[in-house]
Design a protein around this motif. Sequence first.
Motif, short mmCIF file in Angstrom:
data_model
loop_
_atom_site.label_atom_id
_atom_site.label_comp_id
_atom_site.label_asym_id
_atom_site.label_seq_id
_atom_site.Cartn_x
_atom_site.Cartn_y
_atom_site.Cartn_z
N LYS A 171 51.76 -27.66 -28.89
CA LYS A 171 50.31 -27.76 -28.73
C LYS A 171 49.90 -29.19 -29.01
CE LYS A 171 45.85 -25.92 -30.06
NZ LYS A 171 45.11 -24.85 -30.70
N VAL A 172 49.01 -29.72 -28.18
CA VAL A 172 48.53 -31.09 -28.33
C VAL A 172 47.02 -31.06 -28.52
CG1 VAL A 172 48.32 -33.36 -27.24
CG2 VAL A 172 50.41 -32.02 -26.91
N VAL A 173 46.55 -31.74 -29.59
CA VAL A 173 45.13 -31.85 -29.90
C VAL A 173 44.79 -33.33 -29.96
CG1 VAL A 173 43.33 -31.35 -31.58
CG2 VAL A 173 45.17 -29.69 -31.21
N VAL A 174 43.76 -33.72 -29.24
CA VAL A 174 43.38 -35.13 -29.14
C VAL A 174 41.94 -35.32 -29.62
CG1 VAL A 174 42.98 -37.06 -27.55
CG2 VAL A 174 44.98 -35.57 -27.25
N PHE A 175 41.77 -36.30 -30.51
CA PHE A 175 40.45 -36.77 -30.94
C PHE A 175 40.29 -38.16 -30.35
CE2 PHE A 175 41.89 -33.84 -34.23
CZ PHE A 175 40.78 -33.02 -34.38
N ASP A 176 39.43 -38.29 -29.35
CA ASP A 176 39.27 -39.56 -28.66
C ASP A 176 37.95 -39.52 -27.90
OD1 ASP A 176 39.50 -41.89 -27.04
OD2 ASP A 176 41.65 -41.61 -26.81
N PRO A 177 37.12 -40.56 -28.03
CA PRO A 177 35.86 -40.55 -27.27
C PRO A 177 36.10 -40.56 -25.76
CG PRO A 177 35.93 -42.41 -28.81
CD PRO A 177 37.23 -41.71 -28.89
N ARG A 178 37.25 -41.11 -25.36
CA ARG A 178 37.56 -41.24 -23.93
C ARG A 178 38.37 -40.04 -23.45
NH1 ARG A 178 41.73 -45.13 -24.10
NH2 ARG A 178 42.05 -44.17 -26.11
N TYR A 179 38.15 -39.66 -22.22
CA TYR A 179 39.00 -38.63 -21.61
C TYR A 179 40.22 -39.35 -21.05
CZ TYR A 179 40.52 -34.47 -19.16
OH TYR A 179 41.26 -33.40 -18.72
N HIS A 205 45.85 -29.55 -25.05
CA HIS A 205 45.30 -28.20 -25.07
C HIS A 205 43.85 -28.22 -25.55
CE1 HIS A 205 49.66 -27.63 -25.21
NE2 HIS A 205 49.40 -26.55 -24.52
N GLU A 206 43.57 -29.18 -26.44
CA GLU A 206 42.20 -29.36 -26.92
C GLU A 206 41.89 -30.84 -27.01
OE1 GLU A 206 40.57 -26.66 -30.01
OE2 GLU A 206 42.70 -26.23 -30.39
N TRP A 207 40.73 -31.20 -26.51
CA TRP A 207 40.24 -32.58 -26.58
C TRP A 207 38.87 -32.56 -27.24
CZ3 TRP A 207 36.38 -34.58 -22.82
CH2 TRP A 207 36.01 -35.92 -23.10
N PHE A 208 38.72 -33.40 -28.25
CA PHE A 208 37.43 -33.54 -28.93
C PHE A 208 36.91 -34.95 -28.69
CE2 PHE A 208 39.59 -30.13 -31.08
CZ PHE A 208 38.59 -29.20 -31.26
N PRO A 209 35.79 -35.08 -27.95
CA PRO A 209 35.21 -36.41 -27.71
C PRO A 209 34.48 -36.90 -28.96
CG PRO A 209 33.89 -34.73 -26.64
CD PRO A 209 35.08 -34.02 -27.25
N ILE A 210 35.28 -37.27 -29.93
CA ILE A 210 34.81 -37.66 -31.25
C ILE A 210 33.90 -38.89 -31.16
CG2 ILE A 210 36.82 -39.13 -31.65
CD1 ILE A 210 36.87 -38.04 -34.53
N LYS A 211 32.95 -38.98 -32.06
CA LYS A 211 32.08 -40.16 -32.13
C LYS A 211 32.97 -41.37 -32.42
CE LYS A 211 28.06 -41.83 -34.62
NZ LYS A 211 27.12 -41.51 -35.72
N PRO A 212 32.85 -42.45 -31.65
CA PRO A 212 33.73 -43.61 -31.83
C PRO A 212 33.76 -44.12 -33.28
CG PRO A 212 32.44 -43.86 -29.84
CD PRO A 212 31.89 -42.66 -30.56
N GLY A 213 34.98 -44.41 -33.74
CA GLY A 213 35.16 -44.99 -35.07
C GLY A 213 35.11 -44.02 -36.23
N GLU A 230 34.30 -26.06 -38.31
CA GLU A 230 35.18 -24.92 -38.04
C GLU A 230 36.42 -25.36 -37.26
OE1 GLU A 230 31.82 -24.82 -36.57
OE2 GLU A 230 31.18 -24.33 -38.59
N ASP A 231 36.24 -26.29 -36.32
CA ASP A 231 37.37 -26.78 -35.54
C ASP A 231 38.30 -27.64 -36.40
OD1 ASP A 231 36.76 -25.52 -33.08
OD2 ASP A 231 35.30 -27.09 -32.63
N ILE A 232 37.73 -28.48 -37.24
CA ILE A 232 38.55 -29.31 -38.12
C ILE A 232 39.39 -28.41 -39.03
CG2 ILE A 232 38.54 -30.99 -40.01
CD1 ILE A 232 35.88 -32.08 -38.77
N THR A 233 38.77 -27.40 -39.60
CA THR A 233 39.47 -26.47 -40.49
C THR A 233 40.57 -25.72 -39.74
OG1 THR A 233 37.48 -26.20 -41.82
CG2 THR A 233 39.18 -24.50 -42.05
#
Length: 174
Positions: free
Chosen positions: A32-40, A48-56, A113-116
Amino acid sequence: ARYIISFGWDQPAKSKMYQLKGFLNALENGAKVVVFDPRYSVTASKAHEWFPIKPGTDLAVALAMIYVLIDEELYDKEYVEQMTTGFEQIAEHVKKEGYTPQWAEKISEVPAEDITRIAREFGKTRPAMVALHKRDAGGPCYANSFSLAQAEFILNALVGAIERPGGHYMSRMP
Protein backbone atom coordinates in the motif's frame (compact mmCIF):
# COMPACT_ATOMS: atom_id res chain seq x y z
CA ALA A 1 7.92 -3.18 1.92
CA ARG A 2 4.22 -3.82 2.35
CA TYR A 3 3.38 -0.24 3.33
CA ILE A 4 5.11 2.86 1.93
CA ILE A 5 4.53 6.46 2.97
CA SER A 6 5.88 9.38 0.98
CA PHE A 7 6.08 12.95 2.21
CA GLY A 8 6.47 14.89 -1.01
CA TRP A 9 9.16 12.76 -2.64
CA ASP A 10 8.16 11.92 -6.19
CA GLN A 11 10.07 8.65 -6.07
CA PRO A 12 9.12 7.04 -9.42
CA ALA A 13 9.73 10.23 -11.37
CA LYS A 14 12.93 11.43 -9.74
CA SER A 15 14.75 8.49 -8.20
CA LYS A 16 17.59 6.30 -9.33
CA MET A 17 16.67 3.21 -11.34
CA TYR A 18 17.26 0.79 -8.45
CA GLN A 19 14.89 2.83 -6.26
CA LEU A 20 12.26 2.92 -8.99
CA LYS A 21 12.51 -0.85 -9.45
CA GLY A 22 12.13 -1.40 -5.72
CA PHE A 23 9.07 0.86 -5.60
CA LEU A 24 7.42 -0.81 -8.60
CA ASN A 25 8.21 -4.29 -7.25
CA ALA A 26 6.62 -3.37 -3.93
CA LEU A 27 3.49 -2.14 -5.73
CA GLU A 28 3.32 -5.34 -7.82
CA ASN A 29 3.64 -7.37 -4.61
CA GLY A 30 0.66 -5.60 -3.05
CA ALA A 31 2.28 -2.83 -0.99
CA LYS A 32 0.00 0.00 0.00
CA VAL A 33 1.31 3.45 -0.91
CA VAL A 34 0.18 6.65 0.84
CA VAL A 35 1.38 10.02 -0.40
CA PHE A 36 1.26 13.42 1.32
CA ASP A 37 2.07 15.97 -1.37
CA PRO A 38 0.37 19.19 -2.52
CA ARG A 39 1.10 18.14 -6.11
CA TYR A 40 -0.55 15.27 -7.94
CA SER A 41 2.83 13.76 -8.75
CA VAL A 42 3.74 10.52 -10.51
CA THR A 43 4.03 8.90 -7.07
CA ALA A 44 0.60 10.24 -6.10
CA SER A 45 -0.86 8.82 -9.32
CA LYS A 46 0.42 5.35 -8.32
CA ALA A 47 -0.67 5.64 -4.67
CA HIS A 48 -3.65 4.02 -3.04
CA GLU A 49 -4.22 7.25 -1.13
CA TRP A 50 -3.09 10.77 -1.94
CA PHE A 51 -3.51 13.67 0.46
CA PRO A 52 -3.03 17.14 -1.10
CA ILE A 53 -1.45 18.39 2.10
CA LYS A 54 -1.03 22.12 2.73
CA PRO A 55 2.50 22.97 1.47
CA GLY A 56 5.21 22.86 4.12
CA THR A 57 3.13 21.06 6.76
CA ASP A 58 4.42 17.51 6.29
CA LEU A 59 6.28 17.71 9.60
CA ALA A 60 3.03 18.15 11.54
CA VAL A 61 1.60 14.95 10.05
CA ALA A 62 4.84 13.03 10.68
CA LEU A 63 4.91 14.20 14.32
CA ALA A 64 1.28 13.19 14.79
CA MET A 65 2.03 9.76 13.36
CA ILE A 66 4.94 9.41 15.81
CA TYR A 67 2.53 10.40 18.59
CA VAL A 68 0.02 7.69 17.59
CA LEU A 69 2.66 4.97 17.20
CA ILE A 70 4.02 5.68 20.66
CA ASP A 71 0.70 6.40 22.41
CA GLU A 72 -0.91 3.21 21.07
CA GLU A 73 2.30 1.18 21.43
CA LEU A 74 2.31 0.24 17.74
CA TYR A 75 6.07 0.55 17.41
CA ASP A 76 8.51 -2.38 17.17
CA LYS A 77 9.49 -2.55 20.84
CA GLU A 78 12.30 -5.07 20.34
CA TYR A 79 13.88 -3.08 17.51
CA VAL A 80 13.57 0.23 19.37
CA GLU A 81 15.11 -1.26 22.51
CA GLN A 82 18.00 -2.97 20.73
CA MET A 83 18.78 -0.57 17.89
CA THR A 84 17.95 2.97 19.03
CA THR A 85 18.64 5.49 21.75
CA GLY A 86 16.54 8.40 22.96
CA PHE A 87 13.12 6.76 22.70
CA GLU A 88 12.02 8.00 26.11
CA GLN A 89 12.93 11.59 25.22
CA ILE A 90 11.00 11.44 21.95
CA ALA A 91 7.98 9.86 23.65
CA GLU A 92 8.01 12.54 26.34
CA HIS A 93 8.48 15.33 23.79
CA VAL A 94 5.59 14.40 21.47
CA LYS A 95 3.22 14.01 24.42
CA LYS A 96 4.34 17.19 26.17
CA GLU A 97 4.04 19.26 22.99
CA GLY A 98 0.65 17.76 22.15
CA TYR A 99 1.51 16.54 18.64
CA THR A 100 -1.84 14.80 18.26
CA PRO A 101 -3.61 14.12 14.97
CA GLN A 102 -6.11 16.85 15.92
CA TRP A 103 -3.24 19.33 16.30
CA ALA A 104 -1.79 18.27 12.92
CA GLU A 105 -5.18 18.56 11.19
CA LYS A 106 -5.39 22.26 12.04
CA ILE A 107 -1.98 22.86 10.46
CA SER A 108 -1.95 20.44 7.52
CA GLU A 109 -5.64 20.22 6.55
CA VAL A 110 -5.34 16.41 6.60
CA PRO A 111 -8.23 14.99 8.65
CA ALA A 112 -7.18 13.71 12.08
CA GLU A 113 -9.10 10.48 11.45
CA ASP A 114 -6.97 9.81 8.36
CA ILE A 115 -3.71 10.58 10.15
CA THR A 116 -4.69 8.20 12.96
CA ARG A 117 -5.81 5.45 10.59
CA ILE A 118 -2.67 5.69 8.48
CA ALA A 119 -0.41 5.69 11.55
CA ARG A 120 -2.20 2.57 12.81
CA GLU A 121 -1.91 0.82 9.45
CA PHE A 122 1.76 1.82 9.23
CA GLY A 123 2.44 0.54 12.75
CA LYS A 124 0.64 -2.78 12.22
CA THR A 125 1.93 -3.62 8.74
CA ARG A 126 5.43 -5.07 8.47
CA PRO A 127 7.62 -4.32 6.71
CA ALA A 128 6.64 -0.68 6.39
CA MET A 129 8.74 2.33 5.51
CA VAL A 130 8.75 6.06 4.87
CA ALA A 131 10.50 6.88 1.61
CA LEU A 132 13.51 9.04 2.41
CA HIS A 133 14.30 12.17 0.46
CA LYS A 134 17.66 12.38 -1.24
CA ARG A 135 17.71 16.16 -0.82
CA ASP A 136 17.94 16.29 2.98
CA ALA A 137 19.75 16.69 5.26
CA GLY A 138 22.54 17.80 2.95
CA GLY A 139 20.60 20.77 1.65
CA PRO A 140 17.20 21.69 3.04
CA CYS A 141 14.63 22.83 0.51
CA TYR A 142 12.35 24.71 2.90
CA ALA A 143 12.20 25.95 6.47
CA ASN A 144 11.37 22.70 8.28
CA SER A 145 12.67 20.11 5.83
CA PHE A 146 15.63 19.13 8.03
CA SER A 147 13.22 18.43 10.91
CA LEU A 148 10.98 16.47 8.54
CA ALA A 149 13.97 14.32 7.55
CA GLN A 150 14.58 13.61 11.24
CA ALA A 151 10.91 12.72 11.78
CA GLU A 152 10.99 10.38 8.76
CA PHE A 153 14.00 8.59 10.25
CA ILE A 154 12.19 8.35 13.60
CA LEU A 155 9.13 6.83 11.90
CA ASN A 156 11.34 4.32 10.11
CA ALA A 157 13.13 3.44 13.36
CA LEU A 158 9.83 3.02 15.22
CA VAL A 159 8.70 0.33 12.77
CA GLY A 160 12.13 -1.26 12.46
CA ALA A 161 12.64 -0.21 8.84
CA ILE A 162 16.37 0.49 9.00
CA GLU A 163 18.83 -2.26 8.05
CA ARG A 164 16.03 -4.78 7.56
CA PRO A 165 14.37 -6.29 4.49
CA GLY A 166 11.60 -4.05 3.20
CA GLY A 167 13.23 -1.01 4.75
CA HIS A 168 16.30 1.13 4.24
CA TYR A 169 19.85 -0.09 4.06
CA MET A 170 22.44 2.58 4.69
CA SER A 171 25.25 2.82 2.18
CA ARG A 172 28.59 1.76 3.57
CA MET A 173 30.69 2.94 0.67
CA PRO A 174 30.77 6.11 -1.39
